[in-house]
Enzyme design. Structure first.
Site, PDB file in Angstrom:
ATOM      1  N   ALA A  69       0.836  -1.191   0.000  1.00 52.49           N
ATOM      2  CA  ALA A  69       0.000   0.000   0.000  1.00 52.49           C
ATOM      3  C   ALA A  69       0.877   1.249   0.000  1.00 52.49           C
ATOM      4  O   ALA A  69       2.090   1.183   0.207  1.00 52.49           O
ATOM      5  CB  ALA A  69      -0.921  -0.014   1.227  1.00 52.49           C
ATOM      6  N   GLY A 114      -0.279  -4.984   0.098  1.00 48.56           N
ATOM      7  CA  GLY A 114      -1.331  -4.818  -0.900  1.00 48.56           C
ATOM      8  C   GLY A 114      -0.968  -5.404  -2.241  1.00 48.56           C
ATOM      9  O   GLY A 114      -1.845  -5.804  -3.007  1.00 48.56           O
ATOM     10  N   GLU A 117      -1.963  -8.887  -1.955  1.00 47.37           N
ATOM     11  CA  GLU A 117      -3.426  -8.929  -1.963  1.00 47.37           C
ATOM     12  C   GLU A 117      -3.963  -8.756  -3.386  1.00 47.37           C
ATOM     13  O   GLU A 117      -4.948  -9.404  -3.765  1.00 47.37           O
ATOM     14  CB  GLU A 117      -3.980  -7.848  -1.034  1.00 47.37           C
ATOM     15  CG  GLU A 117      -3.729  -8.171   0.434  1.00 47.37           C
ATOM     16  CD  GLU A 117      -4.232  -7.089   1.369  1.00 47.37           C
ATOM     17  OE1 GLU A 117      -5.060  -7.417   2.250  1.00 47.37           O
ATOM     18  OE2 GLU A 117      -3.801  -5.927   1.231  1.00 47.37           O
ATOM     19  N   GLU A 137       1.996  -6.367   7.216  1.00 44.17           N
ATOM     20  CA  GLU A 137       1.242  -5.276   7.826  1.00 44.17           C
ATOM     21  C   GLU A 137       1.382  -5.203   9.341  1.00 44.17           C
ATOM     22  O   GLU A 137       1.304  -4.110   9.921  1.00 44.17           O
ATOM     23  CB  GLU A 137      -0.244  -5.387   7.446  1.00 44.17           C
ATOM     24  CG  GLU A 137      -0.569  -4.922   6.030  1.00 44.17           C
ATOM     25  CD  GLU A 137      -0.311  -5.967   4.968  1.00 44.17           C
ATOM     26  OE1 GLU A 137      -0.653  -5.726   3.802  1.00 44.17           O
ATOM     27  OE2 GLU A 137       0.238  -7.044   5.304  1.00 44.17           O
TER      28      GLU A 137
END
Length: 261
Positions: A69, A114, A117, A137
């Site tokens: 992210a 991310g 993901e 994370e």
């Protein structure tokens, strides 16, 4: 004269039916709003065309699929903006994970947070043997919030998923293949080429049938065994009545390749 910066995401039709989406946001394809918006536009383009059966997500940056992210963005927003950012990211990943097309992640380099993901939202993952995958994370005081806590256990099992997420450990590509996190392992730097070859195989099959497979497999995690059986029967019957089963069966009997739409 100022050069216009390249967009964070580019896409093109590589072969009929196959859209290649390329992440190209220096330095590490952080999944900020530019990539989220670019992915949304790419999927809009695929939907508008109506003939895309396979979407491949790849990267043009050496050493990175996507490193996670956008931490710098997250550091500047309030709670409301953080919610909006998360909703936007989850929305585009859920759309990629649907049954409109078959999505393939072509992973060379790092796929972290991310980025992993995003790869897990794809139906299939092809990885170069130098890739590393992880969900770090917890080292930021957060959890994988774009589907990671749900998709990873479904791919690798509860114990392995917890082992990765609780320790923030990066998994090398060969181990990722063994645990089922990636589906194919190829020489480093060739993930996109291998994904295109896989796409050729997928294009030979019936997309309505492939989409039904996705729905049935997803249902296996969300329903009882008995309900899953009933859902499978309904999907099979629908394919026979409304799908491409007639052409597939006829082609088999006539000993010719089927002509799926």
């Amino acid at each position: 004269m100022t050069d216009t910066p390249e967009p964070a995401v580019a896409w093109h039709v590589a072969t009929p039916g196959v859209l290649v989406v390329t992440l190209q946001r220096p330095r590490a394809n952080a999944l900020g709003l530019p990539i989220i918006e670019g992915l949304t536009e790419a999927l809009d383009s695929a939907s508008a065309r109506g003939d895309i059966k396979v979407v491949i997500v790849s990267s043009s940056l050496p050493g990175f699929f996507a490193a996670g992210a956008d931490i710098k963005h997250m550091a500047t927003v309030d709670a409301t903006s953080f919610t909006a950012y998360g909703d936007a990211l989850r929305g585009v990943l859920d759309r990629l994970a649907g049954d409109t097309w078959i999505a393939i992640a072509a992973i060379d380099g790092l796929a972290l947070g991310g980025g992993l993901e995003l790869a897990m939202a794809c139906h299939l993952r092809v990885a170069g043997n130098g890739a590393r995958l992880g969900l770090p994370e917890v080292s930021l005081g957060l959890i994988p919030g774009a589907g990671g806590t749900q998709r990873l256990p479904r791919l690798v099992g509860r114990g392995r998923a917890l082992g990765m997420m609780l320790t923030a450990r990066q998994v090398p590509a060969d181990e990722a293949l063994t645990m089922g996190l990636v589906d194919r392992l190829v020489p480093e730097g060739t993930a996109l080429e291998a994904a295109l070859q896989l796409a050729d195989t997928l294009l030979e099959m019936s997309l309505p049938a492939q989409s039904a497979v996705i729905r049935c497999v997803d249902a296996a995690f969300d329903t009882s065994l008995e309900d899953g059986f009933r859902f499978e029967v309904a999907q099979e019957q629908r394919l026979f009545e409304e799908g491409e089963a007639k052409e597939g069966i006829t082609a088999f009997l006539e000993k010719r390749p089927p002509k799926f739409s």
